[in-house]
Design a protein around this motif. Structure first.
Motif, mmCIF file in Angstrom:
data_model
loop_
_atom_site.group_PDB
_atom_site.id
_atom_site.type_symbol
_atom_site.label_atom_id
_atom_site.label_comp_id
_atom_site.label_asym_id
_atom_site.label_seq_id
_atom_site.Cartn_x
_atom_site.Cartn_y
_atom_site.Cartn_z
ATOM 1 N N ASP A 217 37.702 8.202 -28.612
ATOM 2 C CA ASP A 217 36.925 7.396 -27.669
ATOM 3 C C ASP A 217 37.228 5.918 -27.868
ATOM 4 O OD1 ASP A 217 35.398 9.941 -28.656
ATOM 5 O OD2 ASP A 217 34.801 9.618 -26.578
ATOM 6 N N ASP B 299 39.615 10.995 -25.214
ATOM 7 C CA ASP B 299 39.245 9.768 -24.533
ATOM 8 C C ASP B 299 40.073 8.617 -25.118
ATOM 9 O OD1 ASP B 299 37.640 11.290 -22.969
ATOM 10 O OD2 ASP B 299 35.750 10.352 -23.542
ATOM 11 N N ASN C 85 37.978 14.255 -21.748
ATOM 12 C CA ASN C 85 37.649 14.294 -20.319
ATOM 13 C C ASN C 85 38.204 13.070 -19.599
ATOM 14 O OD1 ASN C 85 35.500 13.170 -22.018
ATOM 15 N ND2 ASN C 85 34.484 12.646 -20.095
ATOM 16 N N HIS C 86 38.129 11.900 -20.218
ATOM 17 C CA HIS C 86 38.659 10.703 -19.558
ATOM 18 C C HIS C 86 40.188 10.699 -19.512
ATOM 19 C CE1 HIS C 86 35.002 8.497 -18.686
ATOM 20 N NE2 HIS C 86 34.516 8.948 -19.838
ATOM 21 N N HIS D 185 37.804 17.712 -28.032
ATOM 22 C CA HIS D 185 37.047 16.515 -27.650
ATOM 23 C C HIS D 185 35.528 16.736 -27.598
ATOM 24 C CE1 HIS D 185 36.338 12.589 -26.013
ATOM 25 N NE2 HIS D 185 35.799 13.084 -24.919
ATOM 26 N N HIS E 241 33.960 12.359 -28.015
ATOM 27 C CA HIS E 241 33.120 12.455 -26.822
ATOM 28 C C HIS E 241 31.765 11.772 -26.993
ATOM 29 C CE1 HIS E 241 32.401 13.959 -22.843
ATOM 30 N NE2 HIS E 241 31.552 14.898 -23.165
HETATM 31 FE FE LIG Z 1 34.538 12.039 -23.601
#
Ligand SMILES: [Fe+2]
Length: 456
Positions: free
Chosen positions: A127, A155, A199-200, A310, A345
């Protein structure tokens, strides 16, 4: 090579040739062998005549090179070159020299992957790619610990995994020629780095909206040994876009897409399994589960088994509580004797007690999402060093804004499986010496904020 005295990474070329200097990655070890590495660098989209020679001891070799042109219409076309360094002597220093049209444009060093008998260290954070002072501080502190291996828990860039976001949010902080707490470090050019998709990174799958999305598959050259080989297979990340955009993406990503979202590798006496935990992956799928079981079974003789993905299975923060999908494979982790799971995450640091399946074995999804898991509270990582269960660590404090700072020092707010919770920016630094593992959590100012020892 003309000189063996090249002890540090030095950019000699005009800056406009190497827009990202050589970063040390795993490459496709599934094809190139365990004792291999990749060097990956970026250039403008011009024809170049590169040659990369690398040396260990008195042995000098010329690396096999490859490149892809990355040219989605929203960014400047550029090339990503990769060099395969193979047949390496484990743990020994590599010196390399990159030439273009006969002129030296970069020299650097790397450490070959270590063998089962060699101690090693690794760092973990996630992240991170958010163009912040904190990211620079984390990069600086991580580089100071000089790990053998760095694992990024996803991320890697915000918000949509785009080429343009890597350019502004990520590369400038981790591929500098020098190290400054306020600016970043040469971390990725000095340390073998592994990227896990968050996810990003890859959840934005609409190339019509962001033609330069899915940059993860352009920039991370990692083992192609995962369970998903074709687009459209269960668990693959399926993109949308015009036929032209989809074709251009596939050509530039090459075999990294879609296979590169899940993979595994060995480092030292440890085995790492890296998974795509995004919600489109159904981990009840028998093929995916069997691949994971087989992967861990093959690693049964390793002293340590680590998993990274993640979205965490276990954490106490209020955000992301609806994303416990990876609890579906906790049973496989326990059967496969996984020691530690590293996630991101959630933007803080959290460590669980060793978690056991107990009565949850064979449980339904509804039972798995409840937080009443059996844990080993005898293990404290200080005096009792033998965990009975799988420890889960959230390492999502690499730069992005923190979650639930109000939970610091307030264990009454934590889930029952939670051993430690620190909402501050930090990263893990782990030393593995045979059957002993020491995890230190290091803050962005270099202070140790948590420690856990495991002895087998
Ligand atoms: Fe995330």
């Amino acid at each position: 090579m003309t000189s063996l005295s090249l002890l540090c990474s030095v950019a000699i070329a005009p800056a406009n040739i190497l827009t990202v200097p050589p970063c040390i990655q795993l490459g496709n070890q599934a094809a190139n062998g365990r004792y291999s590495l990749a060097l990956v660098w970026h250039t403008p989209n011009n024809p170049y005549t590169f040659e990369l020679k690398y040396q260990q001891g008195t042995s000098t070799k010329t690396a096999k090179l490859d490149f892809k042109t990355i040219s989605p219409e929203t960014v400047e076309p550029h090339r990503v070159y990769s060099a395969a360094l193979t047949g390496l002597k484990p743990g020994d220093k590599i010196q390399y020299e990159l030439r273009e049209s006969g002129s030296v444009v970069y020299t650097g060093t790397a450490i070959a992957p270590k063998s089962d008998r060699q101690d090693h260290t690794f760092a973990v954070f996630g992240d991170c790619g958010t163009a912040s002072l904190v990211q620079a501080q984390i990069s600086y502190q991580a580089s100071r610990t000089n790990p053998d291996l760095l694992v990024l828990t996803g991320d890697i860039v915000y918000d949509n995994g785009r080429v343009s976001e890597y350019k502004s949010e990520f590369w400038p902080y981790h591929t500098r020629s020098d190290a400054w707490p306020s600016k970043g470090s040469p971390l990725l050019t000095q340390t073998l780095t592994v990227g896990i998709p968050g996810n990003h990174d890859i959840l934005m799958r609409d190339l019509n909206r962001f033609p330069d999305a899915q940059a993860f598959f352009y920039y991370w050259h990692q083992p192609l040994n995962g369970p998903i080989t074709q687009v459209g297979e269960p668990g693959s990340t399926v993109l949308t876009g015009t036929p032209e955009r989809l074709a251009a993406f596939q050509k530039a990503a090459g075999p990294n897409y879609p296979r590169g979202a899940n993979f595994s590798f060995d480092y030292g006496n440890a085995h790492w399994t890296c998974l795509d935990a995004n919600p489109y992956v159904d981990w009840t799928n028998p093929k995916l589960r069997q691949w994971l079981k087989d992967d861990l079974a093959k690693a049964a003789k390793k002293t340590w088994r680590f998993v990274s993905y993640h979205q965490p299975s276990f954490h106490s923060s209020t955000t992301h509580q609806g994303e416990k999908q990876m609890r579906l494979i906790q049973e496989i982790f326990e059967e496969g004797k996984v020691d530690i799971v590293f996630c991101g995450h959630v933007h803080n640091y959290q460590r669980t007690f060793p978690i056991q399946m107990g009565a949850k074995k064979g449980a339904t999804r509804e039972e798995l999402v409840k937080d009443d898991w059996a844990v080993d509270k005898q293990f404290d990582g200080v005096k009792n060093l033998k965990p009975n269960g799988v420890i889960h660590i959230v390492d999502g404090a690499g730069g992005r804004g923190l979650y639930n700072v109000d939970f610091n020092g307030a264990p009454e707010k934590w889930k029952p499986f939670q051993a430690t919770y620190i909402a501050d920016h930090n990263f893990s630094h782990v030393t593995v010496k045979g059957k002993r593992l020491v995890l230190k959590q290091i803050s962005r100012t270099g202070t140790e904020v948590d420690r856990m020892t495991i002895q087998k």
